[in-house]
Design an enzyme around this catalytic site. Sequence first.
Site, PDB file in Angstrom:
ATOM      1  N   HIS A 102      45.637  95.951  44.458  1.00  0.00           N
ATOM      2  CA  HIS A 102      44.442  95.199  44.060  1.00  0.00           C
ATOM      3  C   HIS A 102      44.524  93.734  44.468  1.00  0.00           C
ATOM      4  CE1 HIS A 102      43.783  98.481  40.772  1.00  0.00           C
ATOM      5  NE2 HIS A 102      43.503  98.894  41.974  1.00  0.00           N
ATOM      6  N   CYS A 110      38.252  83.016  52.920  1.00  0.00           N
ATOM      7  CA  CYS A 110      36.811  82.753  53.014  1.00  0.00           C
ATOM      8  C   CYS A 110      36.053  84.073  52.908  1.00  0.00           C
ATOM      9  CB  CYS A 110      36.499  82.086  54.357  1.00  0.00           C
ATOM     10  SG  CYS A 110      34.738  81.990  54.708  1.00  0.00           S
ATOM     11  N   GLY A 175      52.917 101.087  32.262  1.00  0.00           N
ATOM     12  CA  GLY A 175      51.964 100.055  31.887  1.00  0.00           C
ATOM     13  C   GLY A 175      50.598 100.148  32.513  1.00  0.00           C
TER      14      GLY A 175
HETATM   15  N1  APR Z   1      54.676  98.082  28.126  1.00  0.00           N
HETATM   16  C1  APR Z   1      54.138  99.189  28.733  1.00  0.00           C
HETATM   17  N2  APR Z   1      52.811  99.501  28.685  1.00  0.00           N
HETATM   18  C2  APR Z   1      52.012  98.674  27.987  1.00  0.00           C
HETATM   19  C3  APR Z   1      52.507  97.516  27.312  1.00  0.00           C
HETATM   20  C4  APR Z   1      53.905  97.243  27.422  1.00  0.00           C
HETATM   21  N3  APR Z   1      54.443  96.173  26.834  1.00  0.00           N
HETATM   22  N4  APR Z   1      51.460  96.891  26.697  1.00  0.00           N
HETATM   23  C5  APR Z   1      50.342  97.634  26.978  1.00  0.00           C
HETATM   24  N5  APR Z   1      50.686  98.702  27.740  1.00  0.00           N
HETATM   25  C6  APR Z   1      49.805  99.733  28.298  1.00  0.00           C
HETATM   26  C7  APR Z   1      48.549 100.004  27.490  1.00  0.00           C
HETATM   27  O1  APR Z   1      48.772 100.992  26.506  1.00  0.00           O
HETATM   28  C8  APR Z   1      47.570 100.473  28.562  1.00  0.00           C
HETATM   29  O2  APR Z   1      47.631 101.880  28.725  1.00  0.00           O
HETATM   30  O3  APR Z   1      49.357  99.247  29.547  1.00  0.00           O
HETATM   31  C9  APR Z   1      48.086  99.794  29.845  1.00  0.00           C
HETATM   32  C10 APR Z   1      47.207  98.676  30.383  1.00  0.00           C
HETATM   33  O4  APR Z   1      45.999  99.246  30.790  1.00  0.00           O
HETATM   34  P1  APR Z   1      44.821  98.356  31.429  1.00  0.00           P
HETATM   35  O5  APR Z   1      44.619  97.160  30.623  1.00  0.00           O
HETATM   36  O6  APR Z   1      43.688  99.296  31.657  1.00  0.00           O
HETATM   37  O7  APR Z   1      45.445  97.861  32.817  1.00  0.00           O
HETATM   38  P2  APR Z   1      45.613  98.653  34.198  1.00  0.00           P
HETATM   39  O8  APR Z   1      45.853 100.094  33.976  1.00  0.00           O
HETATM   40  O9  APR Z   1      46.598  97.907  34.991  1.00  0.00           O
HETATM   41  O10 APR Z   1      44.149  98.453  34.840  1.00  0.00           O
HETATM   42  C11 APR Z   1      43.920  98.972  36.126  1.00  0.00           C
HETATM   43  O11 APR Z   1      41.742  97.983  36.210  1.00  0.00           O
HETATM   44  O12 APR Z   1      40.589  96.207  35.471  1.00  0.00           O
HETATM   45  C12 APR Z   1      41.099  96.777  36.605  1.00  0.00           C
HETATM   46  O13 APR Z   1      41.838  95.798  38.627  1.00  0.00           O
HETATM   47  C13 APR Z   1      42.134  95.887  37.277  1.00  0.00           C
HETATM   48  O14 APR Z   1      44.321  96.477  38.129  1.00  0.00           O
HETATM   49  C14 APR Z   1      43.442  96.639  37.053  1.00  0.00           C
HETATM   50  C15 APR Z   1      42.979  98.076  36.902  1.00  0.00           C
END
Ligand code: APR
Length: 235
Positions: A102, A110, A175
């Site tokens: 991402h 630009c 995560g």
């Molecule tokens: N250790 C491990 N996992 C964790 C922790 C931790 N300390 N804290 C939170 N989590 C988990 C949560 O339970 C959740 O399932 O991490 C996950 C985070 O999920 P999102 O916030 O949805 O993030 P992500 O999966 O990276 O999002 C994917 O979505 O918004 C877009 O481009 C953005 O790259 C991002 C993509």
Amino acid sequence: MTVLSGAGISAESGVPTFRDVETGLWAKVDPYEISSAEGWQRHPEKVWAWYLWRHYMMQGVEPNNGHRAVAAWEDHAEVHVVTQNVDNLHERAGSERVYHLHGSLFEFRCDRCQGEFQGELPAMPEPVETVMPPQCRCGGLIRPNVVWFGEALPDSAWQKSVEAVSNADLVVVVGTSSIVYPAAGLPELALANGIPVIEVNPEPTPLSNAATATVRESAASALPTLLQRLPSLLG
Ligand code: APR
């Protein structure tokens, strides 16, 4: 060995995740307003201000034991890191093969000629509503080199990620909420190729039932001992 990481691996470094109902970034701003090509067309000054704040915030955080464990695994195996994160904490922890699906918050270009931007960026300790993006010589606007909703993933990072997953002997998914595609399709590709997938996440996700094993712990607490636990996890 391939690691697929999401915002959760950086949570213990003080970087907010996206979808946590209270502390998540999307709980405070509308993702389609602030993180999409349409939002950029409509109001670049709002989008730019928000990314300046995130860029500034990212400079004030450090890798945690989760990032450090992944980097240390390189002493034992060839490790490829496929990350959805736009921070540089994997690299700062010492990981050598990191593919940013991402994009990165430390690269700017630009939006018209795609030329790289090397200029100074203002400090932004507190989020502000609007800041006009710098203008390129071609007249285009400077934007962060991140992938917004509705945009395609960078080809090279995607190709390397598919290869790293397809050739892996083990995939560790840490995560991520496993709902944003095409990244969320990578563990499915591994499972379809008979490659074991371990999910590390304090919460269940749509991947949990299909995963070979799940570890309901945080990244910084689970990853430092994960290699020793593989025999019991994979049976
Ligand atoms: N250790 C491990 N996992 C964790 C922790 C931790 N300390 N804290 C939170 N989590 C988990 C949560 O339970 C959740 O399932 O991490 C996950 C985070 O999920 P999102 O916030 O949805 O993030 P992500 O999966 O990276 O999002 C994917 O979505 O918004 C877009 O481009 C953005 O790259 C991002 C993509």
